[in-house]
Design an enzyme around this catalytic site. Structure first.
Site, PDB file in Angstrom:
ATOM      1  N   GLY A  99       0.769  -1.235   0.079  1.00 50.04           N
ATOM      2  CA  GLY A  99       0.064  -0.102  -0.150  1.00 50.04           C
ATOM      3  C   GLY A  99       0.969   1.212  -0.074  1.00 50.04           C
TER       4      GLY A  99
ATOM      5  N   ALA B 237       1.769   3.274  -2.204  1.00 50.40           N
ATOM      6  CA  ALA B 237       1.306   4.670  -3.143  1.00 50.40           C
ATOM      7  C   ALA B 237       0.417   5.357  -2.492  1.00 50.40           C
ATOM      8  CB  ALA B 237       0.882   4.326  -4.338  1.00 50.40           C
TER       9      ALA B 237
ATOM     10  N   GLY C  41      -1.934   7.321   0.895  1.00 52.62           N
ATOM     11  CA  GLY C  41      -1.680   8.778   1.671  1.00 52.62           C
ATOM     12  C   GLY C  41      -0.628   8.133   3.133  1.00 52.62           C
TER      13      GLY C  41
ATOM     14  N   GLY D 272       1.178   5.121   2.902  1.00 50.09           N
ATOM     15  CA  GLY D 272       2.206   4.424   2.348  1.00 50.09           C
ATOM     16  C   GLY D 272       3.470   5.405   1.782  1.00 50.09           C
TER      17      GLY D 272
ATOM     18  N   ASN E 101      -7.079  -0.471   8.954  1.00 48.94           N
ATOM     19  CA  ASN E 101      -8.236  -0.448   9.894  1.00 48.94           C
ATOM     20  C   ASN E 101      -9.306  -1.170   9.100  1.00 48.94           C
ATOM     21  OD1 ASN E 101      -7.245   0.832  12.224  1.00 48.94           O
ATOM     22  ND2 ASN E 101      -7.042   2.709  10.986  1.00 48.94           N
TER      23      ASN E 101
ATOM     24  N   HIS F  10      -7.696  -0.572  19.219  1.00 55.68           N
ATOM     25  CA  HIS F  10      -7.262   0.363  18.085  1.00 55.68           C
ATOM     26  C   HIS F  10      -8.466   1.289  17.413  1.00 55.68           C
ATOM     27  CE1 HIS F  10      -4.579   3.009  15.769  1.00 55.68           C
ATOM     28  NE2 HIS F  10      -5.020   2.501  14.853  1.00 55.68           N
TER      29      HIS F  10
END
Length: 347
Positions: free
Chosen positions: A41, A43, A45, A47, A152, A210
């Site tokens: 992941g 690419a 926000g 990553g 998440n 979390h």
């Protein structure tokens, strides 16, 4: 180390010849084993800034950046940073195996971000499928890697990963981590502001899960000690629990907590690498398989070592407010864990 990362970056901006100083202050030592880290992941926000922070870490010798699109550009950009690691971009499912092969640590920030009005559980249907697919590949190509789950809802995606690995015969509870470090980072920041102490000196354990009320900062154990009122502790707890929502609303629908999450993810990955390299007494909070409560997974302080989890530490003494919070979070956390297990076994 943790507090010095951003100071080091600022130092590098003002003194272009200070890259060696940057590395030594940011993360640890230069004489270290070869370690490959994969970011799945990369690419996105989270990553992209996470990829940059891992490129700054001298414990990393190979950095594999994977996503369904956009990774060649991210890899080319990050790859120009003059630090130790070799960066390679991988794009599309057909290249996932190559991205994973030989990885010591796999960090998973893949998935869709939160938007205004969304809870972490609203993300479940999309992100659960992504996590299941990625973990199936991990079981095949790098079954011994330490897995840092950021996607998440972590309260559900970690159990999903565990079930996938069990089915593949590769599950090792010592190697699967839900990254809850951002909750700790927030708790430290908010506590330091109210206690009027240097944030670099603050330590606050955060237990539970979390998401929302499952996040339980133990301000009674915070150091340096401060004589804060009960109302202040309640407010600090609430703000820590709602930290993600605070950022989503502040960005007005244009993003979520990407930068602080990347920072927290880099901190936890660094701790994992230190543990793998035999650095003693590396302790961080993480959502792991646990027996500290009756729940199968729980976030608490974990000692990291050469095989991942070396030991899960006891919760320590809790205040009455924290004891109440612990009992309140259990039903919601239990439901989220069961939701993940059911998804993994039904699909």
């Amino acid at each position: 180390m943790k507090a010095s990362i951003l100071r080091s970056v600022r130092s590098a901006v003002s003194r272009s010849s200070s890259s060696n100083r940057l590395l030594s202050r940011s993360f640890a030592t230069e004489s270290v084993p070869e370690r490959k880290v994969a970011v799945l992941g990369a690419a996105g926000g989270i990553g992209q800034p996470l990829a940059l922070l891992m490129k700054l870490n001298p414990l990393v010798s190979k950095l594999a950046l994977y996503d369904i699109a956009g990774t060649p550009g991210v890899a080319a950009d990050v790859g120009h940073v003059n630090t130790r690691s070799e960066v390679t971009g991988y794009v599309g499912e057909e290249q996932l195996g190559k991205a994973l092969e030989g990885s010591d640590v796999v960090i998973i920030p893949a998935g869709v971000p939160r938007k205004p009005g969304m809870t972490r559980d609203d993300l479940f249907n999309i992100n659960a499928g992504i996590v299941k697919s990625l973990c199936t590949a991990i079981a095949k190509y790098c079954p011994n890697a330490l897995i840092n789950m950021i996607s998440n809802p972590v309260n559900s995606t970690v159990p999903i990963a565990a079930e996938v690995f069990k089915k593949a015969g590769t599950y090792d509870e010592k190697k699967l981590f839900g990254v809850t470090t951002l909750d700790v980072v927030r708790a430290k920041t908010f506590y330091a502001g109210k206690a009027n102490v240097p944030v670099a000196e603050v330590n606050v354990p955060v237990i539970g899960g979390h998401a929302g009320i499952t996040i339980l900062p133990l301000f009674s154990q915070a150091t340096p000690r401060a004589n804060l009122s009960d109302d202040t502790i309640v407010a600090l707890t609430k703000r820590t629990q709602d930290g993600g929502t605070e950022v989503v609303e502040a960005k007005a629908g244009k993003g979520s907590a990407t930068l602080s999450m990347a920072y927290a993810g880099a901190l936890f990955a660094d701790a994992c690498l230190k543990g793998l390299n035999g650095v003693p007494d590396v302790v961080e909070c993480s959502f792991v398989q646990s027996t500290v409560t009756e729940l199968p997974f729980f976030a608490s302080k974990v000692k990291l070592g050469k095989n991942g989890v070396e030991s899960v530490l006891d919760l320590g003494p809790l205040s009455d407010f924290e004891k109440e919070g612990l009992e309140k979070l259990k039903p919601e956390l239990k439901a989220s864990i069961e939701k993940g297990i059911q998804f993994a076994n039904a699909n």
